[in-house]
Every structure is written in structure tokens, then in C-alpha cells.
Design a protein around this motif. Structure first.
Motif, mmCIF file in Angstrom:
data_model
loop_
_atom_site.group_PDB
_atom_site.id
_atom_site.type_symbol
_atom_site.label_atom_id
_atom_site.label_comp_id
_atom_site.label_asym_id
_atom_site.label_seq_id
_atom_site.Cartn_x
_atom_site.Cartn_y
_atom_site.Cartn_z
ATOM 1 N N ALA A 25 -1.903 -3.473 -1.400
ATOM 2 C CA ALA A 25 -1.694 -2.046 -1.179
ATOM 3 C C ALA A 25 -1.955 -1.645 0.263
ATOM 4 O O ALA A 25 -1.228 -0.832 0.839
ATOM 5 C CB ALA A 25 -2.591 -1.242 -2.121
ATOM 6 N N GLY A 48 1.773 2.649 0.386
ATOM 7 C CA GLY A 48 0.322 2.634 0.511
ATOM 8 C C GLY A 48 -0.294 3.919 1.009
ATOM 9 O O GLY A 48 -1.499 3.964 1.291
ATOM 10 N N THR A 51 -3.005 5.306 -1.405
ATOM 11 C CA THR A 51 -4.113 4.349 -1.406
ATOM 12 C C THR A 51 -4.930 4.472 -0.133
ATOM 13 O O THR A 51 -6.170 4.431 -0.164
ATOM 14 C CB THR A 51 -3.583 2.909 -1.554
ATOM 15 O OG1 THR A 51 -2.870 2.796 -2.785
ATOM 16 C CG2 THR A 51 -4.722 1.914 -1.547
ATOM 17 N N GLY A 222 2.235 -1.396 2.927
ATOM 18 C CA GLY A 222 0.787 -1.529 3.091
ATOM 19 C C GLY A 222 0.295 -1.673 4.511
ATOM 20 O O GLY A 222 -0.894 -1.929 4.737
ATOM 21 N N THR A 248 4.803 -5.095 -3.669
ATOM 22 C CA THR A 248 4.412 -3.709 -3.513
ATOM 23 C C THR A 248 4.804 -3.019 -4.792
ATOM 24 O O THR A 248 5.760 -3.387 -5.455
ATOM 25 C CB THR A 248 5.121 -3.043 -2.315
ATOM 26 O OG1 THR A 248 6.516 -3.186 -2.485
ATOM 27 C CG2 THR A 248 4.669 -3.684 -1.016
ATOM 28 N N SER A 252 0.188 1.219 -5.991
ATOM 29 C CA SER A 252 -0.452 1.496 -4.714
ATOM 30 C C SER A 252 -0.118 2.851 -4.147
ATOM 31 O O SER A 252 -0.717 3.271 -3.184
ATOM 32 C CB SER A 252 -0.063 0.418 -3.686
ATOM 33 O OG SER A 252 1.314 0.488 -3.415
#
Length: 254
Positions: A25, A48, A51, A222, A248, A252
Motif C-alpha cells: 500500500a 495509497g 492509506t 504506493g 495494488t 489500500s
């Protein structure tokens, strides 16, 4: 505006595992946010963004790396200390408003103040002040169902500002609003940022929203791939775990 870093993330890694799938993530993310800055974190779904917001605000743990807020390393804080720090120094605004339907606008803003130990009198005074600040001084007794989407988000913003936080985190704050209300909410956030001097970190899909901030941090798979004032690639993909499939995923990010 002071140019001091209030948020610092260094080599942050966050991984989710589900059976034989590893979701990277956050992949060696490093960046800073200056005190008083308004920053938008942008990228496609699964990049991401959310996250990152959750990890640097302390809502979620990280696997490795460091996150510091105002010089305080989050990993050195106990869960209780971190929870208290978020309550006193951070405000959160979400796409879904998260207002309690049986409470009035004023009571929704009062509640976290009372839970933080303020007296009812102090909480009421602060709630009225913040609702007036966001332009809802004449709607304090209305229930959420009696307010428009834009007005409900204003209540949520007033609640986030109730404890005069140093940092306000906002995850898709205009995501449930039409273009007119979205523009009004962003104009409000920009005004509050300039007048109150608080730091704002916003996750958004909207280029219009991003364009109203001081800086855009763009993410993909990410990693941070660029910022609006430094178009060079300053983050690289970390090595893939050789023992599992990598991916991915919407795990995330939203």
C-alpha cells in the motif's frame, strides 16, 4: 506562514497480506508538510492516498519507517498517548460527514469537546463559535436531516476545528457534494487555512480541489511520484517480496 515541517514521513512502508497476496500500500514513502501549508494528496484509486493519510495521522500503524508530527515520533507513543494527541491536536473531516442523526448541529460539534473533558458550558460556547465560523450560526439547532449536504459538511468541519487542532486531515471532503457545494467547501477550507494558520492535508480525486491547495503530492502504486513544486521523481518502488504475489488493491485506498 512559517516554513517549518510539522509532518514528516521517512521511508514509510505499509503492507497488507491476504493469503498468498501481498499488497504494498505504501512503498518507501518520504515527504514533508510545512506548518500552515495546505497539501492535496492525489492519485488513482488504489494508489495509497487514504492509506498514507491514515498512517501519517496515526490512525493506522506502519511496517517500517518513521512518522513524526511536530517533532514527536509516533512510534514512541503509546496507543493511549497517541489517541489523546489526535483528540487534542488533530481534526478529521470525512466524505460521509459522520454526523449523529439524533443530535443537532451544535450538539454534534459539542460532543467531542465534552468527551475531551470540557465542561458543557465551554463546549457549547466553542461549538457556537465554530459553527458561526463556517457560516452556520443560524442553523445550530437543526438536525443533520434538516441540512443540505454542503451544510452537513460544514458541521463536520466545525467539529474538526472544535479543539483548535494544529493539523486537519480531510479524506475526500467534497466527494459527496455537487460542484457548487464542493467549490464552496473548498473556498471555506482555504479561507480557514489562511486565517487560522492550521495545516491541512487533503486526499482528493478532484483536480479542481487540488488546484486550490498550496501543493499537490501525486501518488501511484504506493509511491510518491511527484509534487507540484518539484516535478522530478523522488521516490522509487521498493523491492518485491519474492515469496508472494504483489498487487495494488482497493484494500489500500478508496
Amino acid at each position: 506562514m512559517e516554513n517549518l515541517p510539522i509532518i514528516s514521513a521517512t521511508n514509510v512502508v505499509k503492507t497488507y497480506r491476504s493469503r498468498d497476496v501481498v499488497v504494498h500500500a505504501l512503498n518507501d514513502v518520504t515527504f514533508e508538510v510545512s506548518q500552515g501549508e495546505m497539501v492535496a494528496v492525489m492519485g488513482p484509486s488504489g494508489s495509497g492516498k487514504t492509506t498514507l493519510l491514515n498512517c501519517i495521522s496515526g490512525l493506522d500503524s506502519i511496517d517500517s519507517g518513521d512518522v513524526s508530527i511536530a517533532g514527536q515520533l509516533l512510534r514512541t507513543m503509546s496507543d493511549d498517548a497517541l489517541s489523546d494527541y489526535r483528540a487534542s491536536s488533530m481534526g478529521f473531516v470525512f466524505q460521509a460527514y459522520n454526523l449523529l442523526p439524533v443530535l443537532s448541529a451544535q450538539e454534534n460539534v459539542e460532543l467531542p469537546l465534552v468527551l475531551a473533558g470540557n465542561s458543557q458550558r465551554v463546549a457549547r460556547k466553542k461549538a457556537v463559535e465554530k459553527l458561526d465560523l463556517v457560516g452556520l450560526g443560524d442553523r445550530i439547532d437543526h438536525l443533520p436531516a434538516e441540512l443540505s449536504g454542503g451544510q452537513q459538511q460544514r458541521v463536520a468541519i466545525a467539529r474538526a476545528l472544535a479543539n483548535d487542532p494544529a493539523i486537519v486531515w480531510a479524506d475526500e471532503p467534497t466527494g459527496n457534494l455537487d460542484s457548487t457545494n464542493a467549490s464552496e467547501i473548498m473556498e471555506l477550507l482555504v479561507r480557514l487555512n489562511k486565517e487560522e494558520g492550521q495545516t491541512f492535508v487533503l486526499v482528493t480525486h478532484s483536480e479542481d480541489v487540488g488546484g486550490m491547495t498550496d501543493r499537490i503530492v501525486r501518488m501511484s502504486d504506493g509511491i510518491v511520484v511527484s509534487t507540484s513544486d518539484d516535478t522530478g521523481d523522488f521516490s522509487s518502488v521498493s523491492s518485491v517480496d519474492s515469496g508472494a504475489t504483489t498487487a495494488t488493491s482497493d484494500l489500500s485506498d478508496s
